[in-house]
Design a protein around this motif. Structure first.
Motif, short mmCIF file in Angstrom:
data_model
loop_
_atom_site.label_atom_id
_atom_site.label_comp_id
_atom_site.label_asym_id
_atom_site.label_seq_id
_atom_site.Cartn_x
_atom_site.Cartn_y
_atom_site.Cartn_z
N HIS A 208 0.83 -1.21 0.00
CA HIS A 208 0.00 0.00 0.00
C HIS A 208 0.87 1.26 0.00
CE1 HIS A 208 -3.35 2.66 0.91
NE2 HIS A 208 -2.61 3.19 1.87
N SER A 209 1.91 1.24 0.84
CA SER A 209 2.75 2.44 0.93
C SER A 209 3.45 2.73 -0.39
CB SER A 209 3.78 2.26 2.04
OG SER A 209 3.14 2.04 3.28
N ILE A 210 3.96 1.70 -1.05
CA ILE A 210 4.63 1.92 -2.33
C ILE A 210 3.64 2.41 -3.38
CG2 ILE A 210 5.88 0.77 -4.19
CD1 ILE A 210 7.52 1.29 -1.68
N GLY A 211 2.42 1.87 -3.36
CA GLY A 211 1.41 2.35 -4.30
C GLY A 211 1.09 3.82 -4.10
N VAL A 212 0.90 4.23 -2.84
CA VAL A 212 0.62 5.64 -2.55
C VAL A 212 1.81 6.52 -2.92
CG1 VAL A 212 0.16 7.27 -0.69
CG2 VAL A 212 -1.06 5.09 -0.76
N ILE A 213 3.02 6.06 -2.58
CA ILE A 213 4.22 6.84 -2.91
C ILE A 213 4.35 7.02 -4.42
CG2 ILE A 213 6.74 6.71 -2.94
CD1 ILE A 213 6.59 5.54 -0.12
N ALA A 214 4.10 5.97 -5.17
CA ALA A 214 4.19 6.07 -6.62
C ALA A 214 3.17 7.04 -7.18
CB ALA A 214 4.01 4.69 -7.26
N LEU A 215 1.95 6.98 -6.63
CA LEU A 215 0.90 7.90 -7.10
C LEU A 215 1.24 9.34 -6.76
CD1 LEU A 215 -1.80 7.50 -8.58
CD2 LEU A 215 -2.93 7.61 -6.37
N GLN A 216 1.70 9.58 -5.54
CA GLN A 216 2.06 10.94 -5.11
C GLN A 216 3.27 11.46 -5.90
OE1 GLN A 216 0.28 12.79 -3.33
NE2 GLN A 216 -0.34 11.94 -1.36
N ALA A 217 4.23 10.57 -6.14
CA ALA A 217 5.41 11.01 -6.90
C ALA A 217 5.02 11.39 -8.32
CB ALA A 217 6.46 9.89 -6.92
N GLY A 218 4.12 10.61 -8.95
CA GLY A 218 3.67 10.96 -10.29
C GLY A 218 2.95 12.29 -10.31
N ALA A 219 2.09 12.53 -9.29
CA ALA A 219 1.38 13.81 -9.24
C ALA A 219 2.36 14.97 -9.03
CB ALA A 219 0.36 13.77 -8.10
N ALA A 220 3.35 14.77 -8.16
CA ALA A 220 4.33 15.84 -7.92
C ALA A 220 5.14 16.13 -9.18
CB ALA A 220 5.26 15.43 -6.78
N ARG A 221 5.49 15.09 -9.94
CA ARG A 221 6.28 15.30 -11.15
C ARG A 221 5.50 16.12 -12.18
NH1 ARG A 221 6.37 12.80 -15.87
NH2 ARG A 221 4.94 11.20 -15.11
N ARG A 222 4.17 15.90 -12.25
CA ARG A 222 3.37 16.61 -13.24
C ARG A 222 3.17 18.08 -12.91
NH1 ARG A 222 0.57 11.63 -13.05
NH2 ARG A 222 -0.94 12.52 -11.57
N VAL A 223 3.15 18.43 -11.63
CA VAL A 223 2.81 19.82 -11.26
C VAL A 223 3.99 20.56 -10.64
CG1 VAL A 223 0.40 19.18 -10.91
CG2 VAL A 223 1.98 19.14 -8.98
N ILE A 224 5.19 19.96 -10.67
CA ILE A 224 6.30 20.60 -9.96
C ILE A 224 6.66 21.96 -10.53
CG2 ILE A 224 8.08 19.48 -11.37
CD1 ILE A 224 9.72 19.24 -8.75
N HIS A 225 6.45 22.18 -11.85
CA HIS A 225 6.78 23.46 -12.45
C HIS A 225 5.61 24.43 -12.42
CE1 HIS A 225 10.62 21.90 -13.74
NE2 HIS A 225 10.03 20.89 -14.38
N THR A 226 4.37 23.90 -12.51
CA THR A 226 3.20 24.79 -12.56
C THR A 226 2.61 25.07 -11.19
OG1 THR A 226 1.78 22.87 -12.94
CG2 THR A 226 2.64 24.02 -14.90
N GLN A 227 2.65 24.08 -10.28
CA GLN A 227 2.09 24.24 -8.93
C GLN A 227 3.10 23.73 -7.90
OE1 GLN A 227 -2.08 22.99 -8.52
NE2 GLN A 227 -2.14 22.66 -10.76
N PRO A 228 4.14 24.49 -7.66
CA PRO A 228 5.19 24.00 -6.75
C PRO A 228 4.68 23.73 -5.34
CG PRO A 228 5.49 26.32 -7.27
CD PRO A 228 4.44 25.83 -8.20
N ASP A 229 3.69 24.49 -4.85
CA ASP A 229 3.17 24.25 -3.50
C ASP A 229 2.51 22.88 -3.40
OD1 ASP A 229 4.07 26.71 -2.75
OD2 ASP A 229 2.13 27.70 -3.02
N ARG A 230 1.71 22.55 -4.43
CA ARG A 230 1.06 21.24 -4.44
C ARG A 230 2.08 20.11 -4.58
NH1 ARG A 230 -3.68 19.30 -8.69
NH2 ARG A 230 -3.97 17.19 -7.78
N ALA A 231 3.10 20.36 -5.38
CA ALA A 231 4.16 19.36 -5.52
C ALA A 231 4.89 19.16 -4.19
CB ALA A 231 5.14 19.77 -6.61
#
Length: 396
Positions: A208-231
């Protein structure tokens, strides 16, 4: 601390002592039947020509000394000890004036045959029995060839006691070997069950933890330049989940290292931690709706842990495979059972995935608790995981 209970008093008596007691019992009986006891018109057995003389008593003393030597040898060198006992039985017959080796002089040999058959290899016991029977047959053969009377029927009865003593000892050895085999099988099964339990805990903790980490990491990678706070928030969630997982693994590995089986179960989360699991999953992008039915009450640890792990694994599968943003968890506290159901409306597989351990682990958990488990696609789309965990009379 485990304390081994003491053996029964009779089991603490060494084989050599039993052999000596058998010899002296036969010797006392030999003297008694050569006296006229109360109520008898005469002695049951006539004494030999020099039974009560010094030369007869010397033969008995020598045979008794040999019996004691055999008793000392019996634990370490059983076959030489049996040979000495057989020699003592033959020598004891010299002053008796009998046509066969009496049972009284063969009691110590029977005791030795029992202990040899019970405590040594089957081949050793068979050789010992054949040796004893050979001596009985040889004694009769010598008397027949010399033209002396031979008590054939009486000797057959003595031979029968020898066979019976060997059979009893052989059965005791077989029973002990069977008990040792059962103990070894039970130990191997316990080790396998413990490995399976720990592998399930490791899988449920990490998957479960790896699944959540992978999902969060993908979301952070997509918004790191446009929404740094959310990343940054996503990265913080990844750090929190990683630390919690690492802490759980350390507790589990520490319990394994110290051989404490109870600590992983005690340290494992239960249904009281479900809200934190829901919050973590929601932060990862999948909203979890929880419905609790019935009267909430404390559950037995194995039920509590298993219910939580089933829900956790089902939610993990939703995050990884369903492709949906919502799922529903239902927990029904009934009088005699706890039911758990996880529903989603995603595009999960049309049949349970093969090659993974998640569904297999959930099914094994439920099976060990004598419950029922089902996992299958829903008719209207999505996937359904359901488990029924009975509450026995001891755990209600």
């Amino acid at each position: 601390m485990h304390v081994t209970p003491p053996s029964p008093p009779l089991k603490r008596v060494p084989p050599g002592a039993w052999t000596v007691l058998a010899w002296w019992a036969g010797l006392v009986f030999t003297f008694l039947i050569r006296f006229r006891l109360p109520g008898e018109s005469g002695p049951a057995k006539l004494a030999g020509s020099f039974f009560f003389e010094w030369d007869g008593l010397t033969w008995l003393a020598v045979s008794t000394a040999l019996a004691h030597v055999a008793a000392v040898l019996l634990p370490r060198r059983p076959m030489p000890a049996l040979g000495v006992l057989l020699a003592a039985a033959v020598l004891a017959c010299v002053p008796l004036g009998v046509a066969e080796i009496p049972l009284a002089q063969f009691l110590a040999v029977d005791a030795a045959l029992y202990f040899i058959a019970a405590g040594h290899a089957r081949r050793t016991g068979i050789v010992a029995l054949l040796g004893a029977l050979t001596v009985l047959a040889g004694y009769l053969t010598v008397r027949v060839l010399a033209g002396w009377p031979a008590g054939t029927s009486a000797e057959l009865a003595v031979a029968m006691t020898a066979v019976i003593a060997w059979l009893v000892g052989h059965s005791v050895r077989q029973a002990r070997e069977h008990a040792e085999t059962l103990a070894a099988t039970a130990t191997a099964r316990a080790v396998a069950d413990e490995r399976l339990r720990l592998s399930r805990e490791l899988h449920d903790t990490v998957a479960h933890s790896i699944g959540v980490i992978a999902l969060q990491a993908g979301a952070a990678r997509r918004v790191i330049h446009t929404q740094p706070d959310r990343a940054g928030q996503a990265l913080g969630d990844i750090e929190t989940v990683g630390r919690e997982t690492l802490s759980g693994l350390r507790r589990m590995l520490g319990a394994m290292r110290h051989g404490d089986r109870s600590r992983p179960l005690d340290a494992a989360p239960g249904l009281s931690d479900l809200d934190r699991l829901v919050a973590t999953t929601t932060d990862a992008g999948v909203h979890v709706e929880v419905r609790r039915l019935g009267e909430l009450r404390p559950l037995p640890p194995e039920i509590d842990v298993s219910a939580y792990r089933i829900i956790q694994e089902a939610i993990t599968n939703v995050v990884r495979h369903a492709g949906t943003s919502r799922c529903q968890v239902s927990i029904d506290y009934r009088d005699d059972e706890l039911t758990v159901e996880v529903l989603d409306g995603g595009r999960g597989p049309r049949r349970p995935p093969e090659g993974g351990y998640g569904l297999v682990g959930m099914q094994e958990r439920v099976h060990l608790l004598r419950g029922s488990f089902s996992a299958a696609p829903r008719a209207g789309g999505g996937f359904r995981v359901a488990a029924r965990l009975p509450l026995t009379a001891e755990t209600r």
